[in-house]
Enzyme design. Structure first.
Site, PDB file in Angstrom:
ATOM      1  N   VAL A   1       0.692  -1.194  -0.078  1.00 14.49           N
ATOM      2  CA  VAL A   1      -0.081   0.097   0.020  1.00 14.49           C
ATOM      3  C   VAL A   1       0.869   1.282  -0.133  1.00 14.49           C
ATOM      4  O   VAL A   1       0.687   2.182  -0.515  1.00 14.49           O
ATOM      5  CB  VAL A   1      -0.968  -0.113   1.237  1.00 14.49           C
ATOM      6  CG1 VAL A   1      -1.715   1.228   1.196  1.00 14.49           C
ATOM      7  CG2 VAL A   1      -1.906  -1.154   1.187  1.00 14.49           C
ATOM      8  N   CYS A   2       2.181   1.255   0.628  1.00 13.66           N
ATOM      9  CA  CYS A   2       3.015   2.488   0.870  1.00 13.66           C
ATOM     10  C   CYS A   2       3.188   3.083  -0.390  1.00 13.66           C
ATOM     11  O   CYS A   2       3.005   4.240  -0.479  1.00 13.66           O
ATOM     12  CB  CYS A   2       4.116   1.983   1.625  1.00 13.66           C
ATOM     13  SG  CYS A   2       3.752   1.428   3.345  1.00 13.66           S
TER      14      CYS A   2
END
EC number: 1.11.1.24
Length: 200
Positions: A51-52
């Site tokens: 997700v980062c």
């Protein structure tokens, strides 16, 4: 509300740390360097995860929109500056960040994450904390997400614009307010001006 030493309406916890800058160079930066500007300071768990990169790329790609309203973006994780650099040198098609327009802070000692109340102690990584700090260094907004869910650039931009509007005009912003929308005068009689326009 508070998170660690970070409290709404109080000076944001100061920090100094090494960061990878947009040009790829290493630099020691501190929050005090940004006085006179709004700052969106956000934490993410780890480099080279899933997700980062979607969050960091989304914020970086829109950094100019924030700069146009006198706001800077700073990202931080517990990874080293060398790890940050390797991630920026990895192409986006391979899960990397590619070229960045915002600094990536290396919180290797985890003291910044602790001060801001986002450290996940059992894993030694940061929750997805986001902090809006005004041009006087006062903390105005705190959001902390659990690890699986990313944040909205649009909502962050809207919040900065709303705080700046209230700072400038002394009016308050209703739910969903966007620049150009009606605001509310914080006075019992004058507020009726806004409410009289609402649907029954």
């Amino acid at each position: 509300m508070s998170a660690g030493k970070a409290q709404i309406g109080k000076p944001a916890p100061e920090f100094q740390a090494k960061a990878v800058m947009p040009g790829g160079e290493f630099k020691d930066i501190k929050l005090a360097d940004y006085r006179g500007k709004y700052v969106v300071f956000f934490f993410y768990p780890l480099d080279f995860t899933f997700v980062c990169p979607t969050e960091i790329i989304a914020f970086s790609d829109r950094a100019e929109e924030f700069r146009k309203i006198n706001c800077e973006l700073i990202a931080a994780s517990v990874d080293s500056h060398f790890c940050h650099l390797a991630w920026t040198n990895t192409s986006r098609k391979e899960g990397g960040l590619g070229s960045m327009k915002i600094p990536l802070v290396a919180d290797t000692k985890r003291t910044i994450s602790q001060d801001y109340g986002v450290l996940k102690e059992d894993e030694g990584i940061s929750f997805r904390g986001l902090f809006i700090i005004d041009d006087k260094g006062i903390l105005r907004q705190i959001t902390i997400n659990d690890l699986p869910v990313g944040r909205s650039v649009d909502e962050t931009l809207r919040l900065v614009q709303a705080f700046q509007h209230t700072d400038k005009f002394g009016e308050v912003c209703p739910a969903g307010w966007k620049p150009g929308s009606d605001t509310i005068k914080p006075d019992i009689s004058k507020s009726k001006e806004y409410f009289s326009k609402q649907k029954a």
